[in-house]
Enzyme design. Structure first.
Site, PDB file in Angstrom:
ATOM      1  N   HIS A 124       0.809  -1.220   0.000  1.00 61.26           N
ATOM      2  CA  HIS A 124       0.000   0.000   0.000  1.00 61.26           C
ATOM      3  C   HIS A 124       0.841   1.268   0.000  1.00 61.26           C
ATOM      4  O   HIS A 124       0.300   2.360  -0.026  1.00 61.26           O
ATOM      5  CB  HIS A 124      -0.913   0.030   1.232  1.00 61.26           C
ATOM      6  CG  HIS A 124      -0.160   0.163   2.519  1.00 61.26           C
ATOM      7  ND1 HIS A 124       0.394  -0.908   3.169  1.00 61.26           N
ATOM      8  CD2 HIS A 124       0.164   1.239   3.252  1.00 61.26           C
ATOM      9  CE1 HIS A 124       1.010  -0.491   4.261  1.00 61.26           C
ATOM     10  NE2 HIS A 124       0.901   0.818   4.338  1.00 61.26           N
TER      11      HIS A 124
HETATM   12  C1  UD1 Z   1      -1.964   5.083   5.911  1.00 61.00           C
HETATM   13  C2  UD1 Z   1      -0.722   5.651   6.589  1.00 61.00           C
HETATM   14  C3  UD1 Z   1       0.417   4.655   6.458  1.00 61.00           C
HETATM   15  C4  UD1 Z   1       0.008   3.304   7.014  1.00 61.00           C
HETATM   16  C5  UD1 Z   1      -1.283   2.842   6.360  1.00 61.00           C
HETATM   17  C6  UD1 Z   1      -1.764   1.571   6.987  1.00 61.00           C
HETATM   18  C7  UD1 Z   1      -0.278   8.064   6.578  1.00 61.00           C
HETATM   19  C8  UD1 Z   1       0.442   9.154   5.898  1.00 61.00           C
HETATM   20  N1  UD1 Z   1      -0.287   6.882   5.948  1.00 61.00           N
HETATM   21  O1  UD1 Z   1      -1.679   4.910   4.533  1.00 61.00           O
HETATM   22  O2  UD1 Z   1       1.551   5.120   7.183  1.00 61.00           O
HETATM   23  O3  UD1 Z   1       1.035   2.381   6.747  1.00 61.00           O
HETATM   24  O4  UD1 Z   1      -2.288   3.848   6.525  1.00 61.00           O
HETATM   25  O5  UD1 Z   1      -2.653   0.891   6.153  1.00 61.00           O
HETATM   26  O6  UD1 Z   1      -0.822   8.263   7.624  1.00 61.00           O
HETATM   27  N2  UD1 Z   1      -9.050   4.325   1.524  1.00 61.00           N
HETATM   28  C9  UD1 Z   1     -10.287   3.734   1.460  1.00 61.00           C
HETATM   29  N3  UD1 Z   1     -10.867   3.337   2.641  1.00 61.00           N
HETATM   30  C10 UD1 Z   1     -10.301   3.515   3.859  1.00 61.00           C
HETATM   31  C11 UD1 Z   1      -9.043   4.126   3.905  1.00 61.00           C
HETATM   32  C12 UD1 Z   1      -8.427   4.527   2.737  1.00 61.00           C
HETATM   33  O7  UD1 Z   1     -10.838   3.548   0.385  1.00 61.00           O
HETATM   34  O8  UD1 Z   1     -10.892   3.110   4.888  1.00 61.00           O
HETATM   35  C13 UD1 Z   1      -8.385   4.726   0.248  1.00 61.00           C
HETATM   36  C14 UD1 Z   1      -8.705   6.165  -0.159  1.00 61.00           C
HETATM   37  O9  UD1 Z   1      -8.779   6.199  -1.547  1.00 61.00           O
HETATM   38  C15 UD1 Z   1      -7.465   6.910   0.279  1.00 61.00           C
HETATM   39  C16 UD1 Z   1      -6.367   5.865   0.100  1.00 61.00           C
HETATM   40  O10 UD1 Z   1      -6.979   4.621   0.410  1.00 61.00           O
HETATM   41  O11 UD1 Z   1      -7.233   8.074  -0.460  1.00 61.00           O
HETATM   42  C17 UD1 Z   1      -5.156   6.085   0.989  1.00 61.00           C
HETATM   43  O12 UD1 Z   1      -5.550   6.147   2.364  1.00 61.00           O
HETATM   44  P1  UD1 Z   1      -4.682   6.969   3.438  1.00 61.00           P
HETATM   45  O13 UD1 Z   1      -5.265   6.776   4.774  1.00 61.00           O
HETATM   46  O14 UD1 Z   1      -4.461   8.354   2.973  1.00 61.00           O
HETATM   47  O15 UD1 Z   1      -3.265   6.282   3.336  1.00 61.00           O
HETATM   48  P2  UD1 Z   1      -2.839   4.775   3.475  1.00 61.00           P
HETATM   49  O16 UD1 Z   1      -2.185   4.386   2.207  1.00 61.00           O
HETATM   50  O17 UD1 Z   1      -3.961   3.954   3.979  1.00 61.00           O
HETATM   51  N1  UDP Z   2      -3.498  -6.842   8.474  1.00 60.84           N
HETATM   52  C1  UDP Z   2      -4.752  -7.427   8.665  1.00 60.84           C
HETATM   53  N2  UDP Z   2      -5.478  -7.791   7.549  1.00 60.84           N
HETATM   54  C2  UDP Z   2      -5.005  -7.618   6.287  1.00 60.84           C
HETATM   55  C3  UDP Z   2      -3.727  -7.021   6.108  1.00 60.84           C
HETATM   56  C4  UDP Z   2      -3.015  -6.630   7.227  1.00 60.84           C
HETATM   57  O1  UDP Z   2      -5.197  -7.612   9.796  1.00 60.84           O
HETATM   58  O2  UDP Z   2      -5.700  -7.968   5.335  1.00 60.84           O
HETATM   59  C5  UDP Z   2      -2.735  -6.406   9.662  1.00 60.84           C
HETATM   60  C6  UDP Z   2      -1.342  -6.965   9.762  1.00 60.84           C
HETATM   61  O3  UDP Z   2      -1.335  -8.201  10.436  1.00 60.84           O
HETATM   62  C7  UDP Z   2      -0.601  -5.877  10.535  1.00 60.84           C
HETATM   63  C8  UDP Z   2      -1.294  -4.600  10.099  1.00 60.84           C
HETATM   64  O4  UDP Z   2      -2.546  -5.005   9.542  1.00 60.84           O
HETATM   65  O5  UDP Z   2      -0.751  -6.036  11.925  1.00 60.84           O
HETATM   66  C9  UDP Z   2      -0.449  -3.908   9.070  1.00 60.84           C
HETATM   67  O6  UDP Z   2      -1.169  -2.864   8.502  1.00 60.84           O
HETATM   68  P1  UDP Z   2      -0.673  -2.101   7.193  1.00 60.84           P
HETATM   69  O7  UDP Z   2       0.160  -2.997   6.371  1.00 60.84           O
HETATM   70  O8  UDP Z   2      -1.888  -1.509   6.590  1.00 60.84           O
HETATM   71  O9  UDP Z   2       0.172  -0.896   7.783  1.00 60.84           O
HETATM   72  P2  UDP Z   2       1.719  -0.696   8.164  1.00 60.84           P
HETATM   73  O10 UDP Z   2       2.102  -1.737   9.139  1.00 60.84           O
HETATM   74  O11 UDP Z   2       2.502  -0.744   6.903  1.00 60.84           O
HETATM   75  O12 UDP Z   2       1.755   0.680   8.742  1.00 60.84           O
END
Ligand code: UD1
Ligand code: UDP
Length: 414
Positions: free
Chosen positions: A244
């Site tokens: 992601h």
């Molecule tokens: C965010 C965090 C990242 C973390 C990740 C965990 C920041 C800058 N980034 O990244 O550090 O590793 O979460 O997963 O805080 N979206 C949906 N539904 C949701 C959430 C997001 O559709 O419930 C989509 C939207 O199009 C959105 C995109 O995902 O624009 C990105 O979401 P965002 O929360 O901005 O960043 P993440 O990539 O999730």
């Molecule tokens: N995770 C989950 N379901 C999924 C993918 C990830 O429960 O389908 C959990 C995973 O075990 C870990 C956390 O989500 O604990 C990681 O989240 P993510 O990769 O979104 O964020 P990051 O760790 O990179 O910030």
């Protein structure tokens, strides 16, 4: 003591579970503030339900937008709540925008900030997470670092050693506790051979969790293992794939190279619970449909934590750009290939469990095949101690906070 927590995304929820459990177990008042950055059921609510977390006292509902707008809205909301609630301490976890917003607002209100998972550094300032974690560390009073390496990073930035506490990573707490629950349930399913039984994790709760009853959500809402995941777990040579990161999924060339590598891994069954961000960009770049047609690639929606832990534990390899997965892979003794050129988790690479493959197609394919044919990888990992601790980070964090509070250091007026 009144302890506030700001969280907003999937990993923060999972990594704060043991801290929240300890706060409730010890009878402190908890103010839980959800920023609403993650809002889909699969990215947020399912974890509150399945992990029996109390419903947040506040949800700021920021949703998705640009970094500045999102962080600004969070700050406005958090400030209003903190002024009203006046907690003794605010805890944040990791490196998301919630961490930046929470730490900045609280420090300006002179509310002590405890940063859980402080001190990680990728030294790649183009990553939004690196900016967030560095800024949060400027604003913090308590640094709960997972390893000695993170402690050294902070010392090098001039942070006093007396404020740095090596606790291990709370992800190990979450992983140990919930894998046990998930495995017990799978045993029960196998014994009763009735996979459609609904699963209530409270049947398997340990003592700290069961003390949570007064605040836990209705346990009848708890997750059940889907037949889909039960069938996937029967496959051989599983690769769990997640990604992601902006630098991978928003970049067409990088994303295409990674997807091309995945399509070449014909000897594996690839299970890909897809992050909403990644699904959207794969569709926009025209990469989703072709991948979904491959028989050995299983594109599924994001999983609940119990399902996901089981999937990881049955995998031969984890391919990811996630921070949490690099740590969980090490904890479960599963080798990982990290789709990045650097990591703020160097411990995983040094102990031989993680290869930084970047978005290099040939390197990804060759590394996966090498692991498939070299079982010594697993032996090496199972012998090495877990750099992220023994699963007691949440307890240690609360011990430190309570001790400081007793000494009168952890108050607004100290
Ligand atoms: C965010 C965090 C990242 C973390 C990740 C965990 C920041 C800058 N980034 O990244 O550090 O590793 O979460 O997963 O805080 N979206 C949906 N539904 C949701 C959430 C997001 O559709 O419930 C989509 C939207 O199009 C959105 C995109 O995902 O624009 C990105 O979401 P965002 O929360 O901005 O960043 P993440 O990539 O999730
Ligand atoms: N995770 C989950 N379901 C999924 C993918 C990830 O429960 O389908 C959990 C995973 O075990 C870990 C956390 O989500 O604990 C990681 O989240 P993510 O990769 O979104 O964020 P990051 O760790 O990179 O910030």
């Amino acid at each position: 003591m009144k302890i506030a927590i700001v969280l907003g995304t999937r990993p923060e929820i999972i990594k704060m579970v043991s801290v929240i459990d300890e706060i409730i177990l010890r009878g402190h008042e908890l103010i839980l503030i959800h920023t609403g950055q993650h809002y889909d059921h699969e990215m947020s609510d399912q974890f509150f339900e399945e992990l029996e977390l109390p419903t947040p006292n506040y949800n700021i509902g920021v949703g998705s937008s640009s970094h500045g707008k999102q962080t600004g809205k969070m700050m406005e909301g958090i400030e209003e709540i903190l002024l009203k609630e006046t907690p003794d301490i605010l805890l944040v976890q990791g490196d998301t925008n919630a961490v930046l917003a929470g730490a900045l607002v609280a420090s300006k209100l002179h509310i002590p900030v405890g940063h859980v998972e402080a001190g990680l550094r990728s030294y790649d300032i183009t990553m939004p997470e690196e900016v967030n974690r560095k800024a949060a560390d400027v604003c913090s009073k308590y640094y709960f670092v997972p390893t000695e390496k993170s402690a050294i990073n902070l010392s090098l930035e001039g942070i006093s050693r007396k404020d740095i506490f090596i606790t291990g990573n709370t992800v190990v707490d979450a992983c140990f506790r919930n894998l046990e629950i998930a495995k017990k349930h799978i045993d029960d399913i196998e014994n009763s051979s009735n996979p459609s039984n609904s699963f209530n994790p409270s049947n398997y709760s340990n003592s700290s969790n069961s003390s949570n009853n007064s605040t836990s959500p209705d346990s009848s809402k708890s997750s059940s293992f889907s037949n889909e995941i039960l069938n996937l777990l029967k496959l051989d040579n599983i690769i769990t794939l997640t990604m992601h990161r902006a630098e991978n999924v928003d970049n067409k060339k990088r994303l295409t190279d990674i997807i091309d590598a995945i399509a070449e891994l014909k000897d594996f069954n690839i299970v890909f619970p897809i992050h909403p961000r990644t699904k959207k960009t794969m569709e926009n770049f025209g990469l989703y449909e072709d991948l979904s047609k491959l028989d050995n690639v299983h594109l599924i929606k994001p999983l609940g934590y119990l399902d996901f832990l089981l999937l990881m534990s049955k995998s031969l390899i984890i391919v990811t750009d996630s921070g949490g997965l690099q740590e969980e892979a090490i904890t479960l003794d599963i080798p990982s290939l990290t789709l990045r050129y650097n990591t703020e988790r160097p411990e995983t690479v040094e102990m031989g469990g993680n290869i930084l493959v970047g978005a290099d197609k040939d390197f990804i394919v060759d590394s996966a095949n090498k692991i498939l044919n070299d079982k010594s990888f697993y032996d090496k990992m199972s012998l090495a101690p877990n750099p992220y601790g023994d699963g007691t980070a949440g307890k240690k964090i609360l011990d430190i906070i309570e001790d400081s509070y007793e000494k009168g250091e952890c108050r607004l007026d100290s």
